[in-house]
Design a protein around this motif. Structure first.
Motif, PDB file in Angstrom:
ATOM      1  N   ALA A 143       0.844  -1.200   0.000  1.00  0.00           N
ATOM      2  CA  ALA A 143       0.000   0.000   0.000  1.00  0.00           C
ATOM      3  C   ALA A 143       0.878   1.248   0.000  1.00  0.00           C
ATOM      4  N   GLN A 144       1.964   1.220   0.763  1.00  0.00           N
ATOM      5  CA  GLN A 144       2.906   2.345   0.766  1.00  0.00           C
ATOM      6  C   GLN A 144       3.582   2.497  -0.589  1.00  0.00           C
ATOM      7  N   LEU A 145       4.052   1.370  -1.143  1.00  0.00           N
ATOM      8  CA  LEU A 145       4.749   1.415  -2.429  1.00  0.00           C
ATOM      9  C   LEU A 145       3.851   1.912  -3.554  1.00  0.00           C
ATOM     10  N   LEU A 146       2.568   1.579  -3.474  1.00  0.00           N
ATOM     11  CA  LEU A 146       1.633   1.902  -4.557  1.00  0.00           C
ATOM     12  C   LEU A 146       0.718   3.074  -4.213  1.00  0.00           C
ATOM     13  N   GLN A 147       1.142   3.895  -3.282  1.00  0.00           N
ATOM     14  CA  GLN A 147       0.290   5.013  -2.862  1.00  0.00           C
ATOM     15  C   GLN A 147       0.011   6.013  -3.982  1.00  0.00           C
ATOM     16  N   ASP A 148       0.896   6.104  -4.960  1.00  0.00           N
ATOM     17  CA  ASP A 148       0.687   7.023  -6.082  1.00  0.00           C
ATOM     18  C   ASP A 148      -0.097   6.388  -7.229  1.00  0.00           C
ATOM     19  N   PHE A 149      -0.502   5.146  -7.063  1.00  0.00           N
ATOM     20  CA  PHE A 149      -1.293   4.446  -8.080  1.00  0.00           C
ATOM     21  C   PHE A 149      -2.770   4.589  -7.705  1.00  0.00           C
ATOM     22  N   ASN A 150      -3.603   4.890  -8.682  1.00  0.00           N
ATOM     23  CA  ASN A 150      -5.036   4.895  -8.389  1.00  0.00           C
ATOM     24  C   ASN A 150      -5.547   3.450  -8.422  1.00  0.00           C
ATOM     25  N   GLU A 151      -6.795   3.244  -8.036  1.00  0.00           N
ATOM     26  CA  GLU A 151      -7.345   1.893  -7.929  1.00  0.00           C
ATOM     27  C   GLU A 151      -7.327   1.166  -9.277  1.00  0.00           C
ATOM     28  N   ALA A 152      -7.626   1.874 -10.356  1.00  0.00           N
ATOM     29  CA  ALA A 152      -7.616   1.245 -11.685  1.00  0.00           C
ATOM     30  C   ALA A 152      -6.202   0.784 -12.045  1.00  0.00           C
ATOM     31  N   GLU A 153      -5.199   1.574 -11.716  1.00  0.00           N
ATOM     32  CA  GLU A 153      -3.812   1.187 -11.996  1.00  0.00           C
ATOM     33  C   GLU A 153      -3.401  -0.022 -11.152  1.00  0.00           C
ATOM     34  N   ARG A 154      -3.851  -0.049  -9.909  1.00  0.00           N
ATOM     35  CA  ARG A 154      -3.553  -1.195  -9.048  1.00  0.00           C
ATOM     36  C   ARG A 154      -4.194  -2.462  -9.601  1.00  0.00           C
ATOM     37  N   GLU A 155      -5.441  -2.361 -10.037  1.00  0.00           N
ATOM     38  CA  GLU A 155      -6.122  -3.520 -10.620  1.00  0.00           C
ATOM     39  C   GLU A 155      -5.409  -3.983 -11.884  1.00  0.00           C
ATOM     40  N   GLN A 156      -5.013  -3.028 -12.727  1.00  0.00           N
ATOM     41  CA  GLN A 156      -4.312  -3.369 -13.968  1.00  0.00           C
ATOM     42  C   GLN A 156      -2.965  -4.030 -13.659  1.00  0.00           C
ATOM     43  N   LEU A 157      -2.226  -3.478 -12.709  1.00  0.00           N
ATOM     44  CA  LEU A 157      -0.938  -4.061 -12.335  1.00  0.00           C
ATOM     45  C   LEU A 157      -1.129  -5.483 -11.814  1.00  0.00           C
ATOM     46  N   GLY A 158      -2.131  -5.691 -10.980  1.00  0.00           N
ATOM     47  CA  GLY A 158      -2.407  -7.038 -10.465  1.00  0.00           C
ATOM     48  C   GLY A 158      -2.707  -8.021 -11.578  1.00  0.00           C
ATOM     49  N   ARG A 159      -3.541  -7.610 -12.530  1.00  0.00           N
ATOM     50  CA  ARG A 159      -3.883  -8.495 -13.661  1.00  0.00           C
ATOM     51  C   ARG A 159      -2.647  -8.793 -14.510  1.00  0.00           C
ATOM     52  N   LEU A 160      -1.840  -7.777 -14.787  1.00  0.00           N
ATOM     53  CA  LEU A 160      -0.654  -7.979 -15.621  1.00  0.00           C
ATOM     54  C   LEU A 160       0.393  -8.839 -14.922  1.00  0.00           C
ATOM     55  N   LEU A 161       0.561  -8.656 -13.623  1.00  0.00           N
ATOM     56  CA  LEU A 161       1.505  -9.499 -12.886  1.00  0.00           C
ATOM     57  C   LEU A 161       1.045 -10.958 -12.872  1.00  0.00           C
ATOM     58  N   GLN A 162      -0.255 -11.168 -12.713  1.00  0.00           N
ATOM     59  CA  GLN A 162      -0.776 -12.542 -12.761  1.00  0.00           C
ATOM     60  C   GLN A 162      -0.557 -13.145 -14.139  1.00  0.00           C
ATOM     61  N   LYS A 163      -0.785 -12.369 -15.173  1.00  0.00           N
ATOM     62  CA  LYS A 163      -0.569 -12.849 -16.538  1.00  0.00           C
ATOM     63  C   LYS A 163       0.907 -13.185 -16.760  1.00  0.00           C
ATOM     64  N   LEU A 164       1.801 -12.346 -16.253  1.00  0.00           N
ATOM     65  CA  LEU A 164       3.233 -12.606 -16.371  1.00  0.00           C
ATOM     66  C   LEU A 164       3.616 -13.865 -15.595  1.00  0.00           C
ATOM     67  N   ASN A 165       3.113 -14.007 -14.359  1.00  0.00           N
ATOM     68  CA  ASN A 165       3.403 -15.212 -13.571  1.00  0.00           C
ATOM     69  C   ASN A 165       2.903 -16.461 -14.273  1.00  0.00           C
ATOM     70  N   ASP A 166       1.724 -16.393 -14.887  1.00  0.00           N
ATOM     71  CA  ASP A 166       1.190 -17.539 -15.634  1.00  0.00           C
ATOM     72  C   ASP A 166       2.093 -17.880 -16.820  1.00  0.00           C
ATOM     73  N   ALA A 167       2.589 -16.858 -17.519  1.00  0.00           N
ATOM     74  CA  ALA A 167       3.485 -17.080 -18.655  1.00  0.00           C
ATOM     75  C   ALA A 167       4.799 -17.724 -18.193  1.00  0.00           C
ATOM     76  N   VAL A 168       5.337 -17.241 -17.099  1.00  0.00           N
ATOM     77  CA  VAL A 168       6.574 -17.809 -16.564  1.00  0.00           C
ATOM     78  C   VAL A 168       6.342 -19.268 -16.181  1.00  0.00           C
ATOM     79  N   PHE A 169       5.217 -19.560 -15.558  1.00  0.00           N
ATOM     80  CA  PHE A 169       4.894 -20.922 -15.144  1.00  0.00           C
ATOM     81  C   PHE A 169       4.848 -21.861 -16.343  1.00  0.00           C
ATOM     82  N   ARG A 170       4.283 -21.386 -17.457  1.00  0.00           N
ATOM     83  CA  ARG A 170       4.155 -22.231 -18.646  1.00  0.00           C
ATOM     84  C   ARG A 170       5.506 -22.592 -19.255  1.00  0.00           C
ATOM     85  N   VAL A 171       6.526 -21.752 -19.112  1.00  0.00           N
ATOM     86  CA  VAL A 171       7.819 -22.041 -19.727  1.00  0.00           C
ATOM     87  C   VAL A 171       8.783 -22.767 -18.775  1.00  0.00           C
ATOM     88  N   MET A 172       8.354 -22.976 -17.544  1.00  0.00           N
ATOM     89  CA  MET A 172       9.246 -23.646 -16.578  1.00  0.00           C
ATOM     90  C   MET A 172       9.330 -25.116 -16.883  1.00  0.00           C
TER      91      MET A 172
END
Length: 143
Positions: free
Chosen positions: A114-143
């Motif tokens: 919450a401290q690190l992302l204090q300058d992010f609005n809620e939409a940016e936080r949601e987008q970052l969460g979705r993109l990080l999950q997508k990246l983690n899923d991609a990494v998992f597929r190539v392992m």
């Protein structure tokens, strides 16, 4: 000189990785180390789990998960439940102490984010969460 999106992503991910390593090396948030937090989170989310299932989930050797599980057991965070069909096998279940440690650490980590992302609005936080999950899923597929 302007970087391409892939150049920017490669560099920013490398910088992020380095900074996260530095934080985890020199600052500790909560009482659980990285592996303990993830194992307890996995057990809390999916119920009791065997060492092989956890090793598969994290793409780690069974011996690595077994060693991490033993450390959790010694601290009283999990206990073994023998498999009635295979006397050598067991599943791990979280203790009340483990659940309390996980809850406490989750709160500390979320406060830090919450401290690190204090300058992010809620939409940016949601987008970052979705993109990080997508990246983690991609990494998992190539392992």
């Amino acid at each position: 000189m302007e970087r391409s999106p892939l150049e920017a992503i490669e560099l920013e991910m490398t910088i992020l990785s380095r900074r996260l390593t530095s934080i985890s090396t020199y600052k500790k948030y909560g009482i659980l180390d990285h592996s303990a937090y993830l194992l307890l989170h996995q057990i809390a989310s999916n119920g009791s789990a065997g060492v092989k299932a956890l090793a598969d989930e994290f793409h780690l050797d069974i011996s690595t998960i077994s060693r991490q599980a033993s450390a959790l057991e010694q601290k009283g965070y999990v206990f073994r439940v023998p498999d009635p069909q295979d006397g050598r096998a067991y599943t791990l279940q979280m203790t009340e102490l483990g659940a309390e440690a996980l809850k406490s650490d989750t709160e500390v980590r979320r406060d830090k984010f919450a401290q690190l992302l204090q300058d992010f609005n809620e939409a940016e936080r949601e987008q970052l969460g979705r993109l990080l999950q997508k990246l983690n899923d991609a990494v998992f597929r190539v392992m």
